[in-house]
Design a protein around this motif. Structure first.
Motif, PDB file in Angstrom:
ATOM      1  N   GLY A  23      20.191 -48.907  -2.307  1.00  0.00           N
ATOM      2  CA  GLY A  23      20.476 -47.678  -1.571  1.00  0.00           C
ATOM      3  C   GLY A  23      21.761 -47.777  -0.773  1.00  0.00           C
ATOM      4  N   GLU A  24      21.973 -48.915  -0.136  1.00  0.00           N
ATOM      5  CA  GLU A  24      23.198 -49.120   0.652  1.00  0.00           C
ATOM      6  C   GLU A  24      24.436 -49.103  -0.240  1.00  0.00           C
ATOM      7  OE1 GLU A  24      25.322 -52.839   2.806  1.00  0.00           O
ATOM      8  OE2 GLU A  24      23.180 -52.608   3.204  1.00  0.00           O
ATOM      9  N   ILE A  25      24.345 -49.745  -1.398  1.00  0.00           N
ATOM     10  CA  ILE A  25      25.476 -49.786  -2.325  1.00  0.00           C
ATOM     11  C   ILE A  25      25.764 -48.388  -2.866  1.00  0.00           C
ATOM     12  CG2 ILE A  25      26.277 -50.672  -4.553  1.00  0.00           C
ATOM     13  CD1 ILE A  25      24.611 -53.230  -3.884  1.00  0.00           C
ATOM     14  N   GLU A  26      24.716 -47.647  -3.219  1.00  0.00           N
ATOM     15  CA  GLU A  26      24.901 -46.274  -3.714  1.00  0.00           C
ATOM     16  C   GLU A  26      25.594 -45.415  -2.656  1.00  0.00           C
ATOM     17  OE1 GLU A  26      21.051 -46.093  -6.685  1.00  0.00           O
ATOM     18  OE2 GLU A  26      20.828 -45.488  -4.598  1.00  0.00           O
ATOM     19  N   GLN A  27      25.180 -45.576  -1.414  1.00  0.00           N
ATOM     20  CA  GLN A  27      25.782 -44.796  -0.331  1.00  0.00           C
ATOM     21  C   GLN A  27      27.252 -45.142  -0.162  1.00  0.00           C
ATOM     22  OE1 GLN A  27      23.992 -45.418   3.530  1.00  0.00           O
ATOM     23  NE2 GLN A  27      24.419 -43.303   4.112  1.00  0.00           N
ATOM     24  N   ARG A  28      27.586 -46.443  -0.191  1.00  0.00           N
ATOM     25  CA  ARG A  28      28.990 -46.862  -0.055  1.00  0.00           C
ATOM     26  C   ARG A  28      29.840 -46.336  -1.202  1.00  0.00           C
ATOM     27  NH1 ARG A  28      29.883 -52.767   0.082  1.00  0.00           N
ATOM     28  NH2 ARG A  28      27.914 -52.838  -0.965  1.00  0.00           N
ATOM     29  N   LEU A  29      29.269 -46.331  -2.423  1.00  0.00           N
ATOM     30  CA  LEU A  29      30.021 -45.861  -3.587  1.00  0.00           C
ATOM     31  C   LEU A  29      30.084 -44.346  -3.675  1.00  0.00           C
ATOM     32  CD1 LEU A  29      28.724 -48.331  -6.335  1.00  0.00           C
ATOM     33  CD2 LEU A  29      30.956 -48.359  -5.209  1.00  0.00           C
ATOM     34  N   GLY A  30      29.179 -43.667  -2.973  1.00  0.00           N
ATOM     35  CA  GLY A  30      29.142 -42.215  -3.022  1.00  0.00           C
ATOM     36  C   GLY A  30      28.532 -41.668  -4.295  1.00  0.00           C
ATOM     37  N   LEU A  60      28.469 -61.240 -25.582  1.00  0.00           N
ATOM     38  CA  LEU A  60      29.327 -60.497 -26.499  1.00  0.00           C
ATOM     39  C   LEU A  60      30.374 -59.645 -25.786  1.00  0.00           C
ATOM     40  CD1 LEU A  60      26.568 -59.386 -29.023  1.00  0.00           C
ATOM     41  CD2 LEU A  60      28.181 -61.292 -29.256  1.00  0.00           C
ATOM     42  N   ALA A  61      30.367 -59.667 -24.466  1.00  0.00           N
ATOM     43  CA  ALA A  61      31.360 -58.951 -23.668  1.00  0.00           C
ATOM     44  C   ALA A  61      31.720 -59.844 -22.485  1.00  0.00           C
ATOM     45  CB  ALA A  61      30.804 -57.619 -23.176  1.00  0.00           C
ATOM     46  N   THR A  62      32.956 -59.754 -22.057  1.00  0.00           N
ATOM     47  CA  THR A  62      33.400 -60.560 -20.925  1.00  0.00           C
ATOM     48  C   THR A  62      33.029 -59.873 -19.609  1.00  0.00           C
ATOM     49  OG1 THR A  62      35.555 -59.492 -20.726  1.00  0.00           O
ATOM     50  CG2 THR A  62      35.381 -61.364 -22.282  1.00  0.00           C
ATOM     51  N   SER A  63      33.120 -60.617 -18.540  1.00  0.00           N
ATOM     52  CA  SER A  63      32.882 -60.046 -17.208  1.00  0.00           C
ATOM     53  C   SER A  63      33.877 -58.936 -16.924  1.00  0.00           C
ATOM     54  CB  SER A  63      33.010 -61.128 -16.134  1.00  0.00           C
ATOM     55  OG  SER A  63      32.040 -62.107 -16.299  1.00  0.00           O
ATOM     56  N   LEU A  64      35.116 -59.136 -17.335  1.00  0.00           N
ATOM     57  CA  LEU A  64      36.147 -58.138 -17.102  1.00  0.00           C
ATOM     58  C   LEU A  64      35.875 -56.862 -17.900  1.00  0.00           C
ATOM     59  CD1 LEU A  64      38.750 -57.452 -15.624  1.00  0.00           C
ATOM     60  CD2 LEU A  64      40.010 -58.524 -17.503  1.00  0.00           C
ATOM     61  N   GLU A  65      35.443 -57.000 -19.143  1.00  0.00           N
ATOM     62  CA  GLU A  65      35.088 -55.818 -19.949  1.00  0.00           C
ATOM     63  C   GLU A  65      33.963 -55.041 -19.273  1.00  0.00           C
ATOM     64  OE1 GLU A  65      36.098 -57.164 -24.510  1.00  0.00           O
ATOM     65  OE2 GLU A  65      34.290 -57.990 -23.562  1.00  0.00           O
ATOM     66  N   TRP A  66      32.944 -55.761 -18.806  1.00  0.00           N
ATOM     67  CA  TRP A  66      31.839 -55.088 -18.127  1.00  0.00           C
ATOM     68  C   TRP A  66      32.332 -54.418 -16.852  1.00  0.00           C
ATOM     69  CZ3 TRP A  66      29.718 -55.549 -13.269  1.00  0.00           C
ATOM     70  CH2 TRP A  66      28.599 -54.753 -13.055  1.00  0.00           C
ATOM     71  N   ALA A  67      33.177 -55.083 -16.072  1.00  0.00           N
ATOM     72  CA  ALA A  67      33.667 -54.521 -14.816  1.00  0.00           C
ATOM     73  C   ALA A  67      34.432 -53.223 -15.049  1.00  0.00           C
ATOM     74  CB  ALA A  67      34.538 -55.535 -14.086  1.00  0.00           C
ATOM     75  N   HIS A  68      35.257 -53.180 -16.081  1.00  0.00           N
ATOM     76  CA  HIS A  68      35.993 -51.944 -16.395  1.00  0.00           C
ATOM     77  C   HIS A  68      35.025 -50.840 -16.817  1.00  0.00           C
ATOM     78  CE1 HIS A  68      39.985 -53.492 -15.867  1.00  0.00           C
ATOM     79  NE2 HIS A  68      39.790 -54.469 -16.740  1.00  0.00           N
ATOM     80  N   TRP A  69      34.055 -51.174 -17.635  1.00  0.00           N
ATOM     81  CA  TRP A  69      33.042 -50.219 -18.115  1.00  0.00           C
ATOM     82  C   TRP A  69      32.254 -49.669 -16.933  1.00  0.00           C
ATOM     83  CZ3 TRP A  69      27.552 -50.857 -18.372  1.00  0.00           C
ATOM     84  CH2 TRP A  69      26.875 -49.974 -19.217  1.00  0.00           C
ATOM     85  N   TYR A  70      31.792 -50.560 -16.063  1.00  0.00           N
ATOM     86  CA  TYR A  70      31.007 -50.170 -14.892  1.00  0.00           C
ATOM     87  C   TYR A  70      31.834 -49.305 -13.948  1.00  0.00           C
ATOM     88  CZ  TYR A  70      28.727 -50.746 -10.357  1.00  0.00           C
ATOM     89  OH  TYR A  70      28.160 -50.532  -9.140  1.00  0.00           O
ATOM     90  N   SER A  71      33.082 -49.702 -13.686  1.00  0.00           N
ATOM     91  CA  SER A  71      33.946 -48.943 -12.788  1.00  0.00           C
ATOM     92  C   SER A  71      34.156 -47.514 -13.297  1.00  0.00           C
ATOM     93  CB  SER A  71      35.297 -49.633 -12.626  1.00  0.00           C
ATOM     94  OG  SER A  71      35.133 -50.887 -12.008  1.00  0.00           O
ATOM     95  N   ALA A  72      34.341 -47.369 -14.583  1.00  0.00           N
ATOM     96  CA  ALA A  72      34.522 -46.039 -15.170  1.00  0.00           C
ATOM     97  C   ALA A  72      33.257 -45.194 -14.989  1.00  0.00           C
ATOM     98  CB  ALA A  72      34.878 -46.162 -16.649  1.00  0.00           C
ATOM     99  N   ARG A  73      32.091 -45.816 -15.129  1.00  0.00           N
ATOM    100  CA  ARG A  73      30.839 -45.099 -14.966  1.00  0.00           C
ATOM    101  C   ARG A  73      30.639 -44.657 -13.500  1.00  0.00           C
ATOM    102  NH1 ARG A  73      27.019 -46.113 -19.250  1.00  0.00           N
ATOM    103  NH2 ARG A  73      25.286 -46.307 -17.804  1.00  0.00           N
ATOM    104  N   VAL A  74      31.000 -45.513 -12.554  1.00  0.00           N
ATOM    105  CA  VAL A  74      30.883 -45.156 -11.133  1.00  0.00           C
ATOM    106  C   VAL A  74      31.839 -44.014 -10.802  1.00  0.00           C
ATOM    107  CG1 VAL A  74      31.290 -45.969  -8.775  1.00  0.00           C
ATOM    108  CG2 VAL A  74      30.024 -47.409 -10.387  1.00  0.00           C
TER     109      VAL A  74
END
Length: 78
Positions: A23-30, A60-74
């Motif tokens: 909940g705290e993370i969701e609030q910070r991210l908006g 099958l995916a790097t941490s960086l690939e996941w981070a870019h994917w996640y950032s785009a979703r946020v």
């Protein structure tokens, strides 16, 4: 016998109990309340080739690939 492999369970184990802080993370991210697990690719636990969380778990995916994917979703969520 020599050690041949070491396996780590990062999400929810070594990274800590994210459920208490969601909940705290969701609030910070908006982003909407309750949306973080889905944004991370954790819920539902998809196993398709588009889910980078799952692909990361399989190595099958790097941490960086996941981070870019996640950032785009946020960003898309708000």
């Amino acid at each position: 016998m020599p050690i041949e492999a070491v396996v780590f369970d990062w999400g929810g184990v070594l990274a800590g109990g994210g459920h208490r802080q969601t909940g705290e993370i969701e609030q910070r991210l908006g982003v909407p309340s309750g949306s973080l697990p889905g944004l991370m690719g954790m819920h539902p636990c998809d196993t398709d080739r588009e889910n980078l969380w799952h692909l990361r778990e399989l190595g099958l995916a790097t941490s960086l690939e996941w981070a870019h994917w996640y950032s785009a979703r946020v960003r898309a969520a708000g």
